[in-house]
Design a protein around this motif. Structure first.
Motif: not given
Length: 112
Positions: A35-40
């Motif tokens: 996920x983008x930016x490590x979101x989640x």
């Protein structure tokens, strides 16, 4: 993160080094996150990696402050720098005001 946790509980030197190693592993996990930016992934992994050090502390507050300092703090100046370099000289707020004025006049004409 060490300073945030130290504000709520004392840490020995060994624990400081352990936290630093865990932060390196945690950041490595975020680099391979799909996920983008490590979101989640950031939210789920934070409790798993640092959970035993966060007992008796406000976990959510520590996570929000730490995530802001390590992720969002450089996005804000970067976004402002991007806007200053790549947007035309017309101020972004002025452009937004012009678009809103056009939208309201169009809605006024077509909704009567």
């Amino acid at each position: 993160l060490n300073a945030l946790i130290s504000a709520y509980r004392p840490l020995q030197l060994r624990e400081h080094f352990n936290l630093i190693v865990r932060q390196v592993v945690y950041n490595g996990l975020l680099l391979i996150s799909p996920t983008p930016g490590g979101a989640g992934t950031a939210e789920l992994a934070f409790g798993a990696v640092f959970g035993d050090y966060l007992e008796g502390t406000p976990r959510a507050a520590i996570w929000v402050v730490w995530r802001f300092l390590t992720y969002y703090a450089y996005l804000i100046p970067g976004g402002l720098a991007f806007a200053m370099v790549f947007w035309p000289r017309l101020a972004p707020l002025q452009r937004l005001a012009n678009e809103l004025q056009r939208l309201t006049s169009w809605l006024g004409k077509h909704l009567r």
